[in-house]
Design a protein around this motif. Structure first.
Motif, PDB file in Angstrom:
ATOM      1  N   LEU A 172       0.743  -1.180   0.098  1.00 24.17           N
ATOM      2  CA  LEU A 172      -0.013   0.055  -0.117  1.00 24.17           C
ATOM      3  C   LEU A 172       0.951   1.168  -0.059  1.00 24.17           C
ATOM      4  CD1 LEU A 172      -2.924   1.333   0.466  1.00 24.17           C
ATOM      5  CD2 LEU A 172      -2.609   1.008   2.867  1.00 24.17           C
ATOM      6  N   ASP A 173       2.100   1.366   0.520  1.00 28.86           N
ATOM      7  CA  ASP A 173       2.504   2.381   0.820  1.00 28.86           C
ATOM      8  C   ASP A 173       3.516   2.599  -0.453  1.00 28.86           C
ATOM      9  OD1 ASP A 173       3.071   2.873   4.075  1.00 28.86           O
ATOM     10  OD2 ASP A 173       2.557   0.982   3.400  1.00 28.86           O
ATOM     11  N   ASP A 174       3.849   1.816  -1.370  1.00 29.44           N
ATOM     12  CA  ASP A 174       4.578   1.788  -2.302  1.00 29.44           C
ATOM     13  C   ASP A 174       3.526   2.586  -3.407  1.00 29.44           C
ATOM     14  OD1 ASP A 174       6.739   0.620  -1.808  1.00 29.44           O
ATOM     15  OD2 ASP A 174       5.878  -1.251  -2.177  1.00 29.44           O
ATOM     16  N   LEU A 175       2.133   1.851  -3.457  1.00 25.73           N
ATOM     17  CA  LEU A 175       1.200   2.309  -4.434  1.00 25.73           C
ATOM     18  C   LEU A 175       0.786   3.967  -4.019  1.00 25.73           C
ATOM     19  CD1 LEU A 175      -1.274  -0.570  -4.782  1.00 25.73           C
ATOM     20  CD2 LEU A 175       0.657   0.217  -6.079  1.00 25.73           C
ATOM     21  N   VAL A 176       0.720   4.292  -2.639  1.00 25.43           N
ATOM     22  CA  VAL A 176       0.495   5.563  -2.300  1.00 25.43           C
ATOM     23  C   VAL A 176       1.618   6.517  -2.909  1.00 25.43           C
ATOM     24  CG1 VAL A 176       0.308   7.091  -0.426  1.00 25.43           C
ATOM     25  CG2 VAL A 176      -1.027   5.142  -0.510  1.00 25.43           C
ATOM     26  N   LYS A 177       2.626   6.516  -2.605  1.00 23.88           N
ATOM     27  CA  LYS A 177       3.719   7.171  -2.980  1.00 23.88           C
ATOM     28  C   LYS A 177       3.902   7.136  -4.536  1.00 23.88           C
ATOM     29  CE  LYS A 177       7.925   4.402  -2.283  1.00 23.88           C
ATOM     30  NZ  LYS A 177       9.101   4.263  -1.411  1.00 23.88           N
ATOM     31  N   PHE A 178       3.679   6.193  -5.286  1.00 25.04           N
ATOM     32  CA  PHE A 178       3.635   6.297  -6.828  1.00 25.04           C
ATOM     33  C   PHE A 178       2.714   7.084  -7.293  1.00 25.04           C
ATOM     34  CE2 PHE A 178       5.790   1.664  -7.006  1.00 25.04           C
ATOM     35  CZ  PHE A 178       6.768   2.049  -6.584  1.00 25.04           C
ATOM     36  N   VAL A 179       1.327   6.802  -6.918  1.00 24.25           N
ATOM     37  CA  VAL A 179       0.293   7.710  -7.304  1.00 24.25           C
ATOM     38  C   VAL A 179       0.351   9.106  -7.031  1.00 24.25           C
ATOM     39  CG1 VAL A 179      -2.314   8.048  -6.979  1.00 24.25           C
ATOM     40  CG2 VAL A 179      -1.279   5.858  -7.085  1.00 24.25           C
ATOM     41  N   TYR A 183       1.210  11.963  -9.884  1.00 22.78           N
ATOM     42  CA  TYR A 183      -0.043  12.956 -10.070  1.00 22.78           C
ATOM     43  C   TYR A 183       0.797  14.176 -10.075  1.00 22.78           C
ATOM     44  CZ  TYR A 183      -3.856  15.873  -8.957  1.00 22.78           C
ATOM     45  OH  TYR A 183      -4.692  17.004  -9.098  1.00 22.78           O
ATOM     46  N   TYR A 184       1.738  14.520  -8.990  1.00 23.36           N
ATOM     47  CA  TYR A 184       2.268  15.655  -8.808  1.00 23.36           C
ATOM     48  C   TYR A 184       3.183  15.985 -10.240  1.00 23.36           C
ATOM     49  CZ  TYR A 184       6.164  18.630  -7.223  1.00 23.36           C
ATOM     50  OH  TYR A 184       7.215  19.611  -7.001  1.00 23.36           O
ATOM     51  N   ASN A 185       3.825  14.978 -10.626  1.00 24.80           N
ATOM     52  CA  ASN A 185       4.590  15.168 -11.984  1.00 24.80           C
ATOM     53  C   ASN A 185       3.847  15.114 -13.260  1.00 24.80           C
ATOM     54  OD1 ASN A 185       7.427  15.556 -10.667  1.00 24.80           O
ATOM     55  ND2 ASN A 185       7.197  13.403 -10.429  1.00 24.80           N
ATOM     56  N   GLY A 186       2.601  14.806 -13.062  1.00 24.89           N
ATOM     57  CA  GLY A 186       1.556  14.826 -14.238  1.00 24.89           C
ATOM     58  C   GLY A 186       2.070  13.788 -15.308  1.00 24.89           C
ATOM     59  N   ARG A 187       2.482  12.610 -14.754  1.00 27.95           N
ATOM     60  CA  ARG A 187       2.792  11.632 -15.532  1.00 27.95           C
ATOM     61  C   ARG A 187       1.646  10.443 -15.882  1.00 27.95           C
ATOM     62  NH1 ARG A 187       8.570  11.209 -13.050  1.00 27.95           N
ATOM     63  NH2 ARG A 187       7.555   9.984 -11.415  1.00 27.95           N
ATOM     64  N   ILE A 188       0.840  10.966 -16.646  1.00 30.98           N
ATOM     65  CA  ILE A 188      -0.442  10.324 -16.992  1.00 30.98           C
ATOM     66  C   ILE A 188       0.108   8.910 -17.567  1.00 30.98           C
ATOM     67  CG2 ILE A 188      -2.690  10.236 -18.433  1.00 30.98           C
ATOM     68  CD1 ILE A 188      -2.356  12.601 -16.664  1.00 30.98           C
ATOM     69  N   SER A 189       0.952   9.023 -18.211  1.00 33.96           N
ATOM     70  CA  SER A 189       1.333   7.312 -18.785  1.00 33.96           C
ATOM     71  C   SER A 189       1.738   6.682 -17.942  1.00 33.96           C
ATOM     72  CB  SER A 189       2.509   7.519 -19.814  1.00 33.96           C
ATOM     73  OG  SER A 189       3.642   8.110 -19.179  1.00 33.96           O
ATOM     74  N   ASN A 243      14.628  11.772  -1.677  1.00 35.88           N
ATOM     75  CA  ASN A 243      13.767  11.980  -2.797  1.00 35.88           C
ATOM     76  C   ASN A 243      12.442  12.283  -2.527  1.00 35.88           C
ATOM     77  OD1 ASN A 243      12.188   9.740  -2.315  1.00 35.88           O
ATOM     78  ND2 ASN A 243      13.305   8.427  -4.158  1.00 35.88           N
ATOM     79  N   ILE A 244      11.738  13.094  -3.536  1.00 35.98           N
ATOM     80  CA  ILE A 244      10.307  13.453  -3.328  1.00 35.98           C
ATOM     81  C   ILE A 244       9.201  12.342  -2.694  1.00 35.98           C
ATOM     82  CG2 ILE A 244       9.657  13.348  -5.835  1.00 35.98           C
ATOM     83  CD1 ILE A 244       8.575  16.271  -3.768  1.00 35.98           C
ATOM     84  N   GLN A 245       9.680  10.992  -3.572  1.00 33.88           N
ATOM     85  CA  GLN A 245       8.484   9.822  -3.178  1.00 33.88           C
ATOM     86  C   GLN A 245       8.625   9.765  -1.723  1.00 33.88           C
ATOM     87  OE1 GLN A 245       9.499   6.520  -5.420  1.00 33.88           O
ATOM     88  NE2 GLN A 245       8.125   6.906  -7.064  1.00 33.88           N
ATOM     89  N   ASN A 246       9.791   9.776  -1.182  1.00 29.45           N
ATOM     90  CA  ASN A 246       9.813   9.393   0.241  1.00 29.45           C
ATOM     91  C   ASN A 246       9.238  10.295   0.988  1.00 29.45           C
ATOM     92  OD1 ASN A 246      10.719   6.639  -0.135  1.00 29.45           O
ATOM     93  ND2 ASN A 246      12.978   7.172  -0.188  1.00 29.45           N
ATOM     94  N   ARG A 247       9.444  11.685   0.718  1.00 26.56           N
ATOM     95  CA  ARG A 247       8.872  12.874   1.506  1.00 26.56           C
ATOM     96  C   ARG A 247       7.411  12.715   1.437  1.00 26.56           C
ATOM     97  NH1 ARG A 247      12.402  17.077   3.233  1.00 26.56           N
ATOM     98  NH2 ARG A 247      14.632  16.583   2.335  1.00 26.56           N
ATOM     99  N   ILE A 248       6.963  12.558   0.269  1.00 25.38           N
ATOM    100  CA  ILE A 248       5.481  12.734   0.076  1.00 25.38           C
ATOM    101  C   ILE A 248       4.925  11.365   1.157  1.00 25.38           C
ATOM    102  CG2 ILE A 248       3.512  11.810  -1.347  1.00 25.38           C
ATOM    103  CD1 ILE A 248       4.864  13.461  -3.516  1.00 25.38           C
ATOM    104  N   LEU A 249       5.484  10.206   1.115  1.00 22.76           N
ATOM    105  CA  LEU A 249       5.208   9.089   2.057  1.00 22.76           C
ATOM    106  C   LEU A 249       5.107   9.387   3.506  1.00 22.76           C
ATOM    107  CD1 LEU A 249       4.035   6.240   2.054  1.00 22.76           C
ATOM    108  CD2 LEU A 249       6.257   5.531   2.306  1.00 22.76           C
ATOM    109  N   ILE A 250       6.144  10.153   3.678  1.00 25.78           N
ATOM    110  CA  ILE A 250       6.219  10.391   5.346  1.00 25.78           C
ATOM    111  C   ILE A 250       5.175  11.571   5.623  1.00 25.78           C
ATOM    112  CG2 ILE A 250       7.771  12.116   6.821  1.00 25.78           C
ATOM    113  CD1 ILE A 250      10.240  11.154   5.301  1.00 25.78           C
ATOM    114  N   ARG A 251       4.652  12.434   4.677  1.00 23.82           N
ATOM    115  CA  ARG A 251       3.508  13.343   4.845  1.00 23.82           C
ATOM    116  C   ARG A 251       2.240  12.501   4.993  1.00 23.82           C
ATOM    117  NH1 ARG A 251       7.627  15.758   5.753  1.00 23.82           N
ATOM    118  NH2 ARG A 251       8.110  17.712   5.150  1.00 23.82           N
ATOM    119  N   LEU A 252       2.181  11.626   4.060  1.00 24.56           N
ATOM    120  CA  LEU A 252       1.078  10.754   3.969  1.00 24.56           C
ATOM    121  C   LEU A 252       0.654   9.830   5.390  1.00 24.56           C
ATOM    122  CD1 LEU A 252       0.735   9.989   0.392  1.00 24.56           C
ATOM    123  CD2 LEU A 252      -0.554  11.794   1.381  1.00 24.56           C
ATOM    124  N   ASN A 253       1.966   9.566   5.645  1.00 22.57           N
ATOM    125  CA  ASN A 253       1.926   8.470   7.048  1.00 22.57           C
ATOM    126  C   ASN A 253       1.570   9.529   8.048  1.00 22.57           C
ATOM    127  OD1 ASN A 253       2.516   6.004   6.107  1.00 22.57           O
ATOM    128  ND2 ASN A 253       4.646   6.610   6.217  1.00 22.57           N
TER     129      ASN A 253
END
Ligand code: SF4
Ligand code: ZN
Ligand code: ZN
Length: 321
Positions: A172-179, A183-189, A243-253
């Motif tokens: 779950l933590d992986d998916l949350v940080k990837f999404v 989303y933040y980077n606008g990587r729709i693909s 890295n931004i992914q891990n920072r985002i995850l810390i905030r979401l936690n």
């Protein structure tokens, strides 16, 4: 005054695990039951193994992939599929040898067929890539090369074995940080590919992530209760907290602490409401799959050279420079 321990909701024995979003305290035995029931529900609700006769499980030796292997193997008779394990020896110093030892013993204990694929058979290792990155001869982060390598080799084994689908240990933590990051980077693909299941596309094998709704902490509890062997140290090339992914995850936690169930809600909202709209708009069906002119594997690159072959070409240039 004696300390009063919380009691298991199911059997009233001393509870050791708290599942905050479900408002449950559970003893080890009932935590295991709870975990397996939830994974099974995920498999059923999202039809992860529908029509699958042969699942290739990618096992790196970390707690998530080891648990994925264990659980899928446990459910194999219920669903009627066969399980094969696949481990890639990436040649990471101090890590790959340890992982190989752990996974090989687990495959043998569980009596599961397996394949070990050595990256060195393709003329390089991750250690070489990291060395060239340190020398500034390659620019991309090692993990991004590693992603290309793992995707390619796993797909290759799945095709060789005729496996319907590749299962990975993303949680779950992986998916949350990837999404959140895509989303933040606008990587729709990339967003259109995220979720618990990626259908096969041409000769690209489908992917499933059966632990995608279980948190890293829950998987750790489960693996420890059952005494599953796993590698405790992380990959030395793993990006640190910068890295931004891990920072985002810390905030979401932090949000999870305040609002138990936040992360599951975040992912379910993405899967059920946002993703269908994005997929429709992105026209995923229209993307072509070509055949790599060098290795014969599938590629979505229009120049018909897959990313793995491009990486190998870059490496031979780097070596001869
Ligand atoms: Fe590969 Fe990066 Fe994971 Fe290490 S941390 S195994 S380099 S993706
Ligand atoms: Zn209990
Ligand atoms: Zn190729």
């Amino acid at each position: 005054m004696p300390h009063s321990y919380p009691k298991c909701k199911k059997c009233k024995n001393p509870a050791m695990y708290r599942v905050r979003y479900a408002r449950l305290w559970l003893c080890p035995k009932h935590f295991v039951e709870f975990f397996e029931r939830r994974v099974k529900r995920t498999i059923d609700n999202y039809k992860l193994v529908k029509n699958a006769k042969h699942i290739l499980v990618a096992v790196s030796g970390g707690k998530d992939s080891v648990t994925t292997l264990y659980v899928l193997n446990k459910f194999k008779d219920t669903y009627g599929y066969k399980v094969t394990g696949a481990t890639i020896d990436l040649g990471i110093p101090g890590y790959s040898a340890k992982s190989l030892k752990v996974v090989t013993s687990l495959y043998k204990t569980l009596n599961i067929e397996y394949r070990i694929i050595r990256l060195s058979d393709y003329g390089f290792t991750l250690r070489d890539l990291q060395f060239w990155r340190n020398k500034k001869k390659v620019r991309r982060p090692t993990c991004s090369f590693c992603g290309i390598i793992k995707r390619y080799l796993l797909n290759r084994i799945a095709l060789d074995l005729g496996a319907d689908v590749v299962a990975t240990g993303h949680n779950l933590d992986d998916l949350v940080k990837f999404v959140a990051t895509d989303y933040y980077n606008g990587r729709i693909s990339e967003l259109v590919k995220l979720g618990l299941k990626t259908p096969p596309m041409g000769k690209f094998a489908g992917r499933i992530r059966p632990l995608g709704l279980m948190s890293s902490k829950e998987i750790l509890y489960y693996a420890n209760i059952l005494g599953l062997p796993y590698v405790h140290t992380g990959c030395p090339y793993s990006p640190k907290h910068t890295n931004i992914q891990n920072r985002i995850l810390i905030r979401l936690n932090d949000l999870e602490e305040e609002y138990p169930g936040f992360k599951i809600g975040f992912i379910k909202s993405f899967l059920h409401h946002l993703k269908p709209v994005i997929v429709k708009g992105y026209d995923i069906e229209e993307r072509e799959v070509y055949t790599c002119s060098l290795c014969g594997m599938p590629t979505s690159n229009k120049d018909r050279i897959c990313s793995f072959c491009k990486l190998r070409m870059k490496i031979s240039k780097t070596i001869s420079a």
